[in-house]
Motif scaffolding. Structure first.
Motif, PDB file in Angstrom:
ATOM      1  N   SER A   1       0.628  -1.106   0.232  1.00 62.82           N
ATOM      2  CA  SER A   1      -0.065   0.057  -0.079  1.00 62.82           C
ATOM      3  C   SER A   1       0.783   1.261   0.016  1.00 62.82           C
ATOM      4  O   SER A   1       0.341   2.256  -0.598  1.00 62.82           O
ATOM      5  N   THR A   2       1.894   1.365   0.524  1.00 65.11           N
ATOM      6  CA  THR A   2       2.850   2.278   0.511  1.00 65.11           C
ATOM      7  C   THR A   2       4.334   1.719   0.096  1.00 65.11           C
ATOM      8  O   THR A   2       4.620   0.566  -0.055  1.00 65.11           O
TER       9      THR A   2
ATOM     10  N   SER B   1       4.780   3.640  -4.933  1.00 66.00           N
ATOM     11  CA  SER B   1       3.370   3.749  -4.733  1.00 66.00           C
ATOM     12  C   SER B   1       2.699   4.811  -5.710  1.00 66.00           C
ATOM     13  O   SER B   1       3.315   6.112  -5.922  1.00 66.00           O
TER      14      SER B   1
ATOM     15  N   GLY C   1       5.423  -0.744  -4.028  1.00 63.31           N
ATOM     16  CA  GLY C   1       3.985  -0.056  -4.244  1.00 63.31           C
ATOM     17  C   GLY C   1       3.499   0.080  -5.504  1.00 63.31           C
ATOM     18  O   GLY C   1       2.435   0.645  -5.609  1.00 63.31           O
TER      19      GLY C   1
ATOM     20  N   CYS D   1       1.637  -0.839  -8.857  1.00 68.15           N
ATOM     21  CA  CYS D   1       0.339  -1.426  -8.991  1.00 68.15           C
ATOM     22  C   CYS D   1       0.110  -2.053 -10.437  1.00 68.15           C
ATOM     23  O   CYS D   1       0.256  -1.581 -11.349  1.00 68.15           O
TER      24      CYS D   1
END
Length: 386
Positions: free
Chosen positions: A20-21, A25, A70, A72
């Protein structure tokens, strides 16, 4: 996600987790379909490989490192068949469309990753570079393209083409995320020693004179010592290209021999022809090519030993149109390999980037000593004034 550029493989979406971080990110990651990603097959641009792949249970360590930082995951991207071309075409899954100029080829073999980034569908394009498969599509699509120092990044769960030259690599739209990627995958920070730039006359003489002048003017805008030299090697570019292609074809055959013997009809004719050329090479030819590679690598080590980088044109000529004749593709590939093979033969790092404030799409490259990858970003920033 709408993909009118044919950048991504048509796989069903699978949830791929990420931290998530982290330093990456908020950045979207597109992954060339040569790397394993849990929940997806790995096709390497070939229908027979796809049929035999099955769903992978684990993710390639390099991809996982990016997710842990991080990034995606947004999908697996199209690639030239078996990653064995520089054009961007694929008879099984189609040619991605170049967002900068849809009439031109996208370049390959990391075609889908380049197009995804250029089209704004991803921020980081993970690909591979053997004979230019990061640098060439980056140049054609107006991107930053990084070929890392050979052996510096984890290549497990990555389908091989020619291990002597294969490296994972990245494309981004600007230098800032590229530097963040380099840091995230463990590349050491640049040192603060003075850097000088070499301009090899024999290489710049091989390209269009007006483009060479723009490149050299851009290099001179950097506040760094610049020195012109006659050549970077005692070998001609043609001889280096022959040595490179000999090793490449031999190893490409060894990597794909089983597939060829089991399903030759499943390989596009031009790819099959290059594989067969590798199968016919004599051992003495390969030994001689490897000897040239070793001598050239030594020459480059001595040249780059004092915090020096070499400036190079990324491409030898303008990209052909996507509907050009096969002879035009072959001529483009042959011309470009003479420049793109230099980092492969030496194992050195190379960074390609577009020159700003110039007419047309011009890509300059910096060749640096092994493990000076992030130094190249620093020099590129001075040239581009970012």
């Amino acid at each position: 996600m709408q993909d009118r550029w044919n950048a991504f493989m048509p796989y069903p979406d699978v949830d791929v987790g990420n931290a998530s971080t982290g330093p990456l990110s908020g950045l979207r990651l597109a992954v060339k379909d040569l790397f394993d990603v849990a929940g997806y097959p790995t096709a390497a641009g070939n229908a027979a490989v796809l049929a035999a792949s099955g769903i992978r249970a684990a993710t390639a360590p390099l991809v996982q490192a990016l997710l842990d930082a991080g990034a995606c995951f947004v999908g697996k991207t199209n690639t030239d068949e078996l990653a064995y071309s520089l054009i961007g075409g694929n008879v099984h899954f189609g040619m991605p469309r170049n967002p900068r100029d849809p009439d031109l080829i996208p370049g390959g073999s990391s075609s889908g990753s380049a197009v995804a980034v250029a089209a704004g569908l991803a921020d980081i394009g993970l690909g591979t570079d053997t004979s230019g498969s990061i640098r060439l599509p980056a140049a054609i699509n107006g991107l930053i393209g990084w070929r890392p120092t050979h052996g510096s990044l984890d290549n497990r769960a990555l389908r091989a083409l020619a291990p002597s030259f294969d490296v994972p690599g990245f494309m981004t739209r600007s230098l800032e995320p590229m530097d963040a990627v380099m840091s995230a995958v463990g590349m050491p920070a640049a040192n603060d020693r003075p850097i000088s730039i070499l301009i090899p006359a024999d290489i710049f003489e091989t390209i269009d004179g007006a483009i060479a002048d723009e490149m050299i003017a851009s290099i001179r805008s950097a506040v760094m010592p610049i020195r012109k030299i006659d050549s970077i090697s005692s070998f001609s570019l043609a001889d280096l290209a022959v040595a490179f292609i000999t090793i490449l074809q031999k190893e490409a055959w060894e990597s794909n021999k089983t597939l060829f013997e089991q399903a030759p009809e499943a390989i596009a004719p031009d790819i099959a022809a290059r594989l067969l050329s590798g199968s016919r090479l004599e051992d003495w030819e390969v030994r001689e090519a490897r000897a040239i590679a070793k001598l050239f690598s030594g020459e480059i080590d001595r040249l780059l030993g004092e915090n020096v980088v070499v400036a190079l044109p990324t491409l030898a000529m303008s990209a052909p149109t996507r509907d050009a004749e096969p002879e035009s593709f072959a001529a483009f590939r042959s011309a470009c390999v003479k420049l793109l093979c230099l980092s492969g033969l030496s194992g050195c790092t190379q960074l390609a980037f577009p020159i700003t404030d110039c007419a047309g799409n011009i890509s300059l490259s910096l060749l640096g000593a092994r493990s000076t990858d992030r130094m190249l970003v620093y020099v590129a920033r001075q040239i581009r004034a970012e």
